[in-house]
Design a protein around this motif. Structure first.
Motif, PDB file in Angstrom:
ATOM      1  N   TRP A  13      42.809  29.552  46.000  1.00 49.63           N
ATOM      2  CA  TRP A  13      43.250  29.422  44.448  1.00 49.63           C
ATOM      3  C   TRP A  13      42.679  28.424  43.893  1.00 49.63           C
ATOM      4  N   ASP A  58      44.663  27.475  36.967  1.00 50.38           N
ATOM      5  CA  ASP A  58      46.050  27.586  36.586  1.00 50.38           C
ATOM      6  C   ASP A  58      46.638  26.517  35.957  1.00 50.38           C
ATOM      7  N   MET A  87      49.314  26.947  32.873  1.00 54.44           N
ATOM      8  CA  MET A  87      49.894  28.336  32.966  1.00 54.44           C
ATOM      9  C   MET A  87      51.389  28.131  33.243  1.00 54.44           C
ATOM     10  N   GLU A 103      53.113  33.394  35.269  1.00 49.59           N
ATOM     11  CA  GLU A 103      51.559  33.634  35.333  1.00 49.59           C
ATOM     12  C   GLU A 103      50.556  33.330  36.399  1.00 49.59           C
ATOM     13  N   ILE A 104      51.138  32.177  36.874  1.00 47.35           N
ATOM     14  CA  ILE A 104      50.499  31.663  38.161  1.00 47.35           C
ATOM     15  C   ILE A 104      50.570  32.600  39.230  1.00 47.35           C
ATOM     16  N   HIS A 105      51.786  33.195  39.280  1.00 47.54           N
ATOM     17  CA  HIS A 105      51.913  33.962  40.468  1.00 47.54           C
ATOM     18  C   HIS A 105      51.641  35.587  40.042  1.00 47.54           C
TER      19      HIS A 105
END
Length: 329
Positions: free
Chosen positions: A167, A172, A175, A179-181
């Motif tokens: 990642w 990210d 965010m 949203e990140i997950h």
């Protein structure tokens, strides 16, 4: 005890049962967890035999790609808060080598492991040789992400991450937590991420919890971020296509111990992400671990294997464990 034995004894084996599914799996931090091989987790910040090597690797990565450190302007106070919190934790957990003292408005920090003696004024960047997160992350093996809490949500607005597993913190940053997950399978339909988000929102100042996560990594690389995919992406193919005899030394079980701490001064939530790597040969040296890892890999749903990036390496890992581990087929 050899260094390999020590690494195994302190390894946070992440599977309490023969099946793995996503869960919040949080528990209070700072308490040791016993395993069949030893114990881990007695400190929030873990310093081990790889300290100097991993810090040198972090410095190399940051020099090549300074974007691994991000701090949105409104998060500067949280970065200072995180630095001081980490210094206090280090001084409390490693009093023989770490010291933090305050005299009037000046703080005095000493890290004997790195030969550092430094004084600074909290909030005054001119008194530090680098931004707060860069300075303190140069002295711990953990990655750090800071979450701001506003508008009824958490936002990943600051951090320093050099050892990401497939990642990109640079992508990210800014965010929301949800949203990140977003790409993670199952955790939305099963409401796991919502429960995790609500749990973090309710954290009280100075409370700390921890959880584990895991994947498989080839050749023991700490930095398998999306930024460096051209450097390591082929490793999965070469392992899958290569001799089975090499899998025990090339394929690593990678465990992340994630500490979750509410910072008292800024109110931000600090994620500490510490990465541990253990080759399958050492995993199999603990018969219970080798058998359990085989069962977990065998049972893991396809969508979870794909998200974790282990679709190519799972089968070679299972074949090697079947041949060399205490696995009943």
């Amino acid at each position: 005890m050899t260094s390999t034995d020590s690494r195994t004894a302190r390894f946070p084996f992440p599977f309490p049962r023969d099946q793995y599914r996503y869960s919040t799996n949080v528990e209070p931090a700072g308490n040791p967890t016993d395993t069949v091989a030893g114990s881990w987790g007695d400190t929030r910040i873990a310093i081990d035999d790889h300290y100097h090597r991993e810090l040198a690797e972090r410095e190399r990565i940051l020099t090549a790609d300074p974007s691994r450190h991000q701090c949105l302007p409104h998060m500067v106070p949280a970065a200072w808060d995180a630095m001081l919190t980490l210094m206090r934790t280090l001084a409390a957990e490693y009093p023989d080598t770490m010291t933090l003292e305050r005299r009037a408005n000046t703080w005095f920090w000493r890290n004997d492991l790195l030969g550092i003696e430094h004084s600074f004024v909290f909030g005054d960047l001119t008194t530090l040789p680098a931004p707060p997160l860069v300075y303190i992350c140069g002295q711990i093996q953990e990655d750090v992400v800071l979450l701001d809490q506003r508008e009824g949500a958490l936002w990943g607005d600051a951090g320093l991450v050099t050892f990401a597993a497939d990642w990109s913190f640079g992508f990210d940053v800014g965010m929301s937590f949800l949203e990140i997950h977003g790409p993670v399978p199952r955790i939305h339909t099963e409401k796991i991420i919502t429960r995790a988000h609500n749990f973090l929102m309710r954290l009280e100042p100075r409370q700390s919890y921890r959880r584990t996560n895991w994947t498989l990594t080839v050749d023991g690389k700490l930095d398998t971020s999306t930024e460096t995919y051209p450097e390591w992406g082929k490793d999965r193919r070469t392992l899958a296509d290569g001799p089975l005899a090499e899998v025990g030394d090339r394929l690593f079980l990678r465990t992340e111990v994630q500490h979750l701490i509410r910072l008292a001064h800024s109110g931000a939530v600090m994620f500490l992400i510490r990465t541990y790597l253990l080759p399958l040969r050492d995993v199999a040296s603990v018969p219970e671990w080798g058998a359990r890892l085989y069962k977990v890999l065998e049972d893991l749903p396809v969508d979870m294997a794909e998200y974790k990036g282990i679709s190519r390496t799972r089968e070679p890992g299972m074949r090697w464990l079947a041949a060399h581990g205490d696995v009943e087929l």
